[in-house]
Design a protein around this motif. Structure first.
Motif, mmCIF file in Angstrom:
data_model
loop_
_atom_site.group_PDB
_atom_site.id
_atom_site.type_symbol
_atom_site.label_atom_id
_atom_site.label_comp_id
_atom_site.label_asym_id
_atom_site.label_seq_id
_atom_site.Cartn_x
_atom_site.Cartn_y
_atom_site.Cartn_z
ATOM 1 N N ASP A 52 31.741 39.016 27.213
ATOM 2 C CA ASP A 52 33.626 38.639 27.702
ATOM 3 C C ASP A 52 33.879 40.121 27.771
ATOM 4 O O ASP A 52 34.556 39.646 28.842
ATOM 5 N N PRO A 53 33.547 41.310 28.429
ATOM 6 C CA PRO A 53 33.876 42.444 29.509
ATOM 7 C C PRO A 53 33.873 41.709 30.377
ATOM 8 O O PRO A 53 34.399 41.989 31.454
ATOM 9 N N LEU A 54 32.772 41.008 31.034
ATOM 10 C CA LEU A 54 32.606 40.599 32.144
ATOM 11 C C LEU A 54 33.186 39.610 32.953
ATOM 12 O O LEU A 54 34.088 39.405 33.831
ATOM 13 N N VAL A 55 33.726 38.447 31.769
ATOM 14 C CA VAL A 55 34.937 37.674 31.858
ATOM 15 C C VAL A 55 36.362 37.731 32.294
ATOM 16 O O VAL A 55 36.680 38.042 33.269
ATOM 17 N N ALA A 56 36.208 39.240 31.351
ATOM 18 C CA ALA A 56 37.523 39.505 31.718
ATOM 19 C C ALA A 56 37.709 40.385 32.705
ATOM 20 O O ALA A 56 39.281 40.506 33.553
ATOM 21 N N ALA A 57 37.192 40.887 33.440
ATOM 22 C CA ALA A 57 36.710 41.714 34.544
ATOM 23 C C ALA A 57 37.736 40.672 36.224
ATOM 24 O O ALA A 57 37.906 40.434 36.661
ATOM 25 N N ALA A 58 36.612 39.164 35.724
ATOM 26 C CA ALA A 58 36.942 38.403 36.469
ATOM 27 C C ALA A 58 37.704 37.528 36.912
ATOM 28 O O ALA A 58 38.715 36.883 37.830
ATOM 29 N N CYS A 59 38.504 37.249 35.256
ATOM 30 C CA CYS A 59 39.236 35.986 34.861
ATOM 31 C C CYS A 59 40.114 36.286 34.563
ATOM 32 O O CYS A 59 40.984 35.626 33.664
ATOM 33 N N ALA A 106 27.994 9.934 42.032
ATOM 34 C CA ALA A 106 28.359 11.131 42.464
ATOM 35 C C ALA A 106 28.992 11.914 40.336
ATOM 36 O O ALA A 106 29.319 11.088 39.955
ATOM 37 N N THR A 107 28.442 12.830 41.117
ATOM 38 C CA THR A 107 28.156 14.708 39.081
ATOM 39 C C THR A 107 29.013 15.127 40.317
ATOM 40 O O THR A 107 29.101 15.534 41.756
ATOM 41 N N TRP A 108 30.039 16.555 39.767
ATOM 42 C CA TRP A 108 30.849 17.279 39.803
ATOM 43 C C TRP A 108 30.502 18.177 38.634
ATOM 44 O O TRP A 108 30.463 17.833 38.193
ATOM 45 N N GLN A 109 30.871 19.256 39.124
ATOM 46 C CA GLN A 109 31.210 20.546 38.465
ATOM 47 C C GLN A 109 31.916 21.381 39.251
ATOM 48 O O GLN A 109 31.978 21.610 40.740
ATOM 49 N N ALA A 110 32.235 22.204 38.072
ATOM 50 C CA ALA A 110 33.469 23.626 38.891
ATOM 51 C C ALA A 110 33.128 24.740 38.472
ATOM 52 O O ALA A 110 32.861 24.770 36.451
ATOM 53 N N LEU A 111 34.041 26.162 38.717
ATOM 54 C CA LEU A 111 33.917 27.577 37.910
ATOM 55 C C LEU A 111 35.341 27.926 38.282
ATOM 56 O O LEU A 111 35.986 26.815 40.049
ATOM 57 N N TRP A 112 35.359 29.146 38.354
ATOM 58 C CA TRP A 112 36.869 29.557 39.340
ATOM 59 C C TRP A 112 36.461 31.023 38.765
ATOM 60 O O TRP A 112 35.940 31.459 37.459
ATOM 61 N N ASP A 113 37.152 32.101 39.278
ATOM 62 C CA ASP A 113 37.740 32.883 38.725
ATOM 63 C C ASP A 113 38.837 33.621 39.543
ATOM 64 O O ASP A 113 39.658 32.888 39.690
ATOM 65 N N HIS A 114 38.846 34.872 39.860
ATOM 66 C CA HIS A 114 40.251 35.614 40.594
ATOM 67 C C HIS A 114 40.561 34.644 41.545
ATOM 68 O O HIS A 114 42.241 34.966 41.916
ATOM 69 N N ASP A 115 39.720 34.785 41.961
ATOM 70 C CA ASP A 115 40.003 35.083 44.010
ATOM 71 C C ASP A 115 39.808 33.578 43.903
ATOM 72 O O ASP A 115 40.163 32.936 45.340
ATOM 73 N N ALA A 116 39.507 32.373 43.732
ATOM 74 C CA ALA A 116 38.837 30.910 44.356
ATOM 75 C C ALA A 116 38.315 30.016 42.690
ATOM 76 O O ALA A 116 37.921 30.623 41.929
ATOM 77 N N ALA A 138 46.824 34.520 41.439
ATOM 78 C CA ALA A 138 45.453 33.700 40.475
ATOM 79 C C ALA A 138 45.994 33.304 39.384
ATOM 80 O O ALA A 138 46.368 33.976 38.192
ATOM 81 N N PRO A 139 45.155 32.625 38.764
ATOM 82 C CA PRO A 139 45.545 31.730 37.045
ATOM 83 C C PRO A 139 45.061 32.668 36.524
ATOM 84 O O PRO A 139 43.905 33.190 36.794
ATOM 85 N N GLN A 140 45.748 32.799 35.030
ATOM 86 C CA GLN A 140 44.612 33.099 33.453
ATOM 87 C C GLN A 140 43.455 32.255 33.201
ATOM 88 O O GLN A 140 43.616 30.890 33.156
ATOM 89 N N ARG A 141 43.060 32.868 32.147
ATOM 90 C CA ARG A 141 41.956 32.035 31.374
ATOM 91 C C ARG A 141 43.381 31.195 30.027
ATOM 92 O O ARG A 141 44.006 31.655 29.822
#
Length: 785
Positions: free
Chosen positions: A541-548, A602-612, A730-733
Motif C-alpha cells: 500500500d505505501p508504494l501504491v500510495a506513492a504511485a497512485c 485478441a486479449t488485453w491488459q491494462a495498468l495505470w499510475d500518476h503519469d500514464a 492525474a486520476p485518483q484511486r
C-alpha cells in the motif's frame, strides 16, 4: 567434498519498537545486538531490479558489472546491520573456531518471530571482513531454519536421483508454456540423465489426484513449475495445480504436505513458482515452502524471484549435478550459486532460498560418481545436449525455447559448431533510445508457417493545412464513424508533440512522492519476481500510495478493474512486465463477423499510475496488414484502439460525446521498417450534420508504443501519458473511466485497403455506439490488478 559444519544460529526477534539479532548457539557462545533493517522501500525495489532477470533473455539492459555492484552494496549494508556489535564478534570468533577444528561454519537464520522480515533477500549477505558474499562459499552457507513437527531419517540414494516433475498450467490462468518448460528442463539435465545420475519423470496429470497416484512410486525430489501465490482470505500460500477440467486448483502448502509427507523417500521439494515462499506477514509457516518443511520435509528450495531462462538452465543442471556428486545440500547450493554468479556475471545467484529443519543432510549418496578422465568430457556432453535441444526447437520454430539454450552453449563454448550464426538469427533486434524495437526477423530456414506481413508502402498523410477536408464516404454498417474535420469551436489543441517517444530507462517507476523517500517498508509482500513486479507491488500500500495516491473512493460496479502500477511497465517490446496482470478478451465481432478470419482473437491488459495509462495486447491474426493513409483512418488497418473518457454511468443512453474529455486512441501496426507501431488520437468534433463524433485526429509521438511479430500475429504495448488524453490532473484511486478496447483487422492494399473485421471487449460497441459513451464499458482504477 565439503567438510562437516558447525552452526551459527542467529534469530531476529521483536525488540520494543524495533528488532534484535540474537545468537542462539555458536562455537563462540551466545550474543545479541540491536538490528535495524537498512533499507527504505526505494532501496528494496531498486534491489529487486538489480537481481531480477534481464528483461529480454538475449541481453542485459543494464551492464552486468553495474548490476553486481548494486547487489554488493545491498549485501554489505544488510551484513553490517545483522552482524554488528557482539553478534559480529561472535561470528568472527566462530569462523576462527570452525577453521581451527577443520570444520566449516553454517549460518542458520531464524525468522519465526518476525515473518514481516521473511521477504528480505538474506541470501545476499556480504561480509566486509571476508571480502565476499557469505553464501558464495561452501565454508559459510546461509540457510533459513524452521522447526519441524518431525524429522525423517536420512535417505540413502543409489543413483539415479529420482525427480518427479509437475508442470501446471491451468486453462483459466496466465498461460505457461508447458512444453517449453519441459524441453528446457530435459535439455539442461540431459547429460545427467544419459549418465544415469538423474532420472526425470514428468507428471502428465497436474492434478492433486495425479500427484497422489504418482507418489505411490519412489521419488527423492518433487520439482514444481507453475503458478504460486498467496490466498489473502485464507492467509496461506498456495501452489496452483489443475482440476480434472483443466481449471485452476489452489492447493495450500499444508494440503500438499499431506501428500508429500507419506512419500518416504521424498526428502526435497524444488518450487519454481512466483511467490512460492511468501508468508502472510503474521504466520511464518503460511507460505508453501514453510508449510512443507514444518510437516516434515527436510529441505525445500523456493525461488524468491522468478529467474531468467539462462539462470534456470544453470540452476537446474548444477543443483542436481552437485547433489549427485555427494555434496550435502548446503554445500551443493553454494556451488550452484557460484556457478550462477560466474555465468555472464549474473546477479541471480541469490534467487533460490534454502529452507531446512535440523542439521542432518537429507540424502546420503551410496554410489556417488567419481570424476575420472578428461574433465572436459562432462562439459562437452552438457554442451552437446543443450545444442541438440536448441536445434530441435529451431526446427519446430520455437525460437523462445532455442534462444536461452544457444546462449548458454555460446557462454560455455563460444566456437561450438554454428552457435554464433544461430544466435544471430533468433535474437531480437536491439532497441535504441530513440525508436521502438523492430519486429524480430524469422529464421532463414524455418519451415513453419508465419503470418504474412503486407508491406505495401503507406500513402503519405495529408495535413489539414494542405487541403480542405472532404466529406467522408458512408461507413459500412456497424463500423466506427468515419473521420471528419471538427468544427472550430469544438476543436481541441493537442499538446505540442515531442521529437519522439520519451526514452524510459530500465528501472523502477515509484511515483514522484516516493522519490522523496519513504519510511522503512517491509510489505513488498514476499519473494517478488522482476518480471511480475508490477502486479506484486500492487499489494504494497505505501508504494501504491506513492504511485497512485493515498486516498480511494468506492468505485461501485464496473466492467473491469485496472490495477495501479507502482513499478511501471517499460515500453520496450519485451512484454515480460505483463506476465501476471489480469487478462481480458476482445472477442466480440462488432463489424464484419461474417468475414472474420479463422484464428482472429485478441486479449488485453491494462495498468495505470500518476503519469500514464498502460495497455498491452496480444492479437492472433493470420494476416498482419500494416496501416495506410492518414492517422485518423488507422482504425481501418491492423490496430488496437480504445475509447476512453470520464465515468459515463450517469449519462442518458443517448448522451453525446463530451468534447475535450472523450478520446479515441489508435495503436497501429506500421509498415515503417524502423517503427513497427505508432499512435493516433482522434478527438471530438462535429460532422456535416452537426452531430458530435470522433473527428480527424493526429499522430501522437508522445505516446510510446512498440509492436513485435509473433508466430501467430503480433503483440504490442503502449504508455499513454494522461496529458495526451487531455487531462492536466492525474486520476485518483477509485476513479471510474469509460473504456472500450477494440481490435481492427484489415484487408487489401492500396485503394482496396479497408476494414475487414473489428473485435471489441464490448459487444455493444457498434459504429453508432462508439459515439454514445453511456454504451461504453467501464473500468475502475484500483490498487488491485
Amino acid at each position: 567434498m565439503s567438510r562437516d559444519y558447525l552452526d551459527f544460529d542467529v534469530a531476529v526477534t521483536p525488540e520494543g519498537q524495533g528488532y534484535a539479532a540474537r545468537v542462539l548457539a555458536s562455537p563462540a557462545g551466545e550474543a545479541s545486538a540491536p538490528f535495524t533493517l537498512p533499507f527504505t522501500a526505494t532501496d528494496l525495489a531498486a534491489f529487486l531490479v538489480a537481481v531480477g532477470p534481464p528483461r529480454v533473455s538475449s541481453r542485459r539492459l543494464a551492464p552486468a558489472e553495474a548490476r553486481v555492484v548494486d547487489v554488493k552494496e545491498y549485501g554489505r549494508r544488510l551484513g553490517e546491520a545483522l552482524l554488528s556489535g557482539d553478534v559480529g564478534r561472535a561470528f568472527r570468533d566462530s569462523l576462527a573456531a570452525a577453521s581451527g577444528s577443520d570444520h566449516d561454519l553454517r549460518l542458520r537464520l531464524r525468522l519465526d518471530l518476525v515473518p514481516d522480515l521473511d521477504a528480505v533477500p538474506w541470501e545476499y549477505l556480504y561480509d566486509t571482513g571476508l571480502g565476499r558474499f557469505i553464501t558464495l562459499s561452501q565454508e559459510t552457507p546461509v540457510v533459513r531454519l524452521l522447526d519441524a513437527l518431525e524429522r525423517p531419517p536420512v535417505v540413502a540414494v543409489d543413483a539415479p536421483l529420482r525427480v518427479l516433475v509437475m508442470i501446471s498450467s491451468p486453462s483459466d490462468m496466465p498461460a505457461l508454456a508447458v512444453d517449453r518448460e519441459e524441453q528446457l528442463l530435459r535439455a539442461t539435465t540431459g547429460d545427467l540423465v544419459q549418465s544415469g545420475q538423474v532420472e526425470l519423470t514428468v507428471l502428465e496429470d497436474a492434478t492433486l489426484g495425479g500427484l497422489q497416484r504418482a507418489l505411490l512410486d519412489d521419488f527423492h525430489v518433487f520439482h514444481f513449475i507453475g503458478h504460486g501465490g498467496f490466498d489473502a482470505q485464507a492467509q496461506e500460500g498456495v501452489l496452483v495445480l489443475e482440476r480434472a477440467d483443466g481449471t485452476a486448483h489452489r492447493v495450500s502448502g499444508a494440503r500438499l504436505g499431506t501428500l508429500l509427507h507419506d512419500a518416504r523417500l521424498l526428502q526435497l521439494a524444488v518450487l519454481n513458482a512466483c511467490e512460492g515462499a511468501r508468508t502472510s506477514g503474521s504466520d511464518a509457516f503460511s507460505g508453501v515452502a514453510q508449510a512443507l518443511v514444518r510437516q516434515g520435509l527436510p529441505a525445500v528450495v523456493a525461488m524468491q524471484t522468478e529467474i531468467s531462462d539462462r539462470a534456470a538452465l544453470v540452476f537446474s543442471h548444477e543443483f542436481y549435478y552437485f547433489l549427485t556428486r555427494g555434496l550435502g545440500i548446503d554445500a551443493a547450493m553454494c556451488e550452484v550459486r557460484k556457478a550462477m554468479a560466474v555465468s555472464d556475471e549474473a546477479s541471480e545467484w541469490g534467487t533460490a532460498v534454502l529452507l531446512r529443519s535440523g542439521t542432518e543432510q537429507p540424502f546420503s549418496f551410496t554410489g556417488a560418481p567419481v570424476a575420472t578422465g578428461d574433465p572436459r568430457e562432462g562439459a562437452d556432453s552438457r554442451v552437446e545436449s543443450l545444442y541438440a535441444a536448441a536445434r530441435v526447437a529451431l526446427e519446430a520454430n520455437a525460437t523462445e525455447t532455442a534462444l536461452p539454450l544457444l546462449e548458454q552453449v555460446a557462454a560455455e563454448h563460444p566456437d561450438y559448431q554454428d552457435v554464433t550464426a544461430l544466435l544471430d538469427r533468433v535474437r531480437p533486434v536491439e532497441p535504441t533510445t530513440d525508436r521502438p524495437m523492430a519486429l524480430a526477423p524469422a529464421p532463414a530456414d524455418t519451415t513453419a508457417t508465419r503470418p504474412e506481413v503486407v508491406t505495401e508502402p503507406a500513402t503519405e498523410p495529408v495535413t489539414e493545412a494542405e487541403t480542405e477536408p472532404a466529406e467522408p464516404a458512408p461507413a459500412p454498417p456497424g463500423s466506427p464513424s468515419p473521420p471528419v474535420s471538427p468544427s472550430p469551436p469544438e476543436r481541441l489543441t493537442p499538446p505540442a508533440p515531442r521529437r519522439g517517444p520519451r526514452p524510459k530507462p530500465r528501472g523502477v517507476h515509484l511515483g514522484r512522492w516516493l522519490r522523496l523517500g519513504l519510511l522503512v517498508v517491509l510489505v513488498v509482500g514476499g519473494y517478488a519476481a522482476w518480471r511480475v513486479l508490477p502486479s506484486l507491488l500492487q499489494k504494497a500500500d505505501p508504494l501504491v500510495a506513492a504511485a497512485c495516491g493515498s486516498s480511494s473512493t468506492d468505485p461501485g460496479a464496473t466492467t473491469f478493474t485496472v490495477g495501479c502500477a507502482p513499478v511501471a511497465p517499460v515500453v520496450d517490446g519485451s512484454f515480460d512486465d505483463w506476465r501476471s496482470v489480469p487478462e481480458h478478451d476482445a472477442d466480440a465481432a462488432v463489424f464484419g463477423a461474417a468475414s472474420r478470419r479463422a484464428g482472429l482473437t485478441a486479449t488485453w491488459q491494462a495498468l495505470w499510475d500518476h503519469d500514464a495509462f498502460y495497455l498491452h495486447a496480444v492479437v492472433d491474426d493470420p494476416l498482419v496488414t500494416p496501416v495506410q493513409g492518414a492517422p485518423a483512418s488507422w482504425w481501418n488497418g491492423d490496430a488496437v484502439s480504445f475509447e476512453i473518457g470520464p465515468d459515463p454511468r450517469a449519462l442518458s443512453r443517448t448522451a453525446a460525446l463530451r468534447p475535450g474529455r472523450d478520446l479515441h486512441v489508435i495503436l497501429a501496426v506500421s509498415a515503417d521498417s524502423d517503427r513497427r507501431a505508432a499512435a493516433d488520437v482522434n478527438v471530438v468534433g462535429r460532422n456535416s450534420a452537426g452531430r458530435l463524433v470522433f473527428a480527424t485526429g493526429s499522430a501522437r509521438p508522445g505516446i510510446s508504443v512498440v509492436a513485435r511479430a509473433r508466430d501467430t500475429g503480433y503483440e504490442l504495448e503502449a504508455r499513454v501519458p494522461w496529458a495526451e488524453l487531455g487531462r492536466s490532473v492525474a486520476p485518483q484511486r477509485g476513479e471510474v473511466l469509460g473504456l472500450n478496447v477494440n481490435v481492427s483487422d484489415a484487408t487489401g492494399t492500396g485503394p482496396d485497403w479497408r476494414l475487414r473485421t473489428m473485435l471489441s471487449s464490448n459487444p455493444q460497441r457498434t459504429g453508432a455506439n462508439q459515439n454514445a459513451p453511456a454504451r461504453w464499458q467501464t473500468a475502475a482504477l484500483t490498487d488491485a490488478g
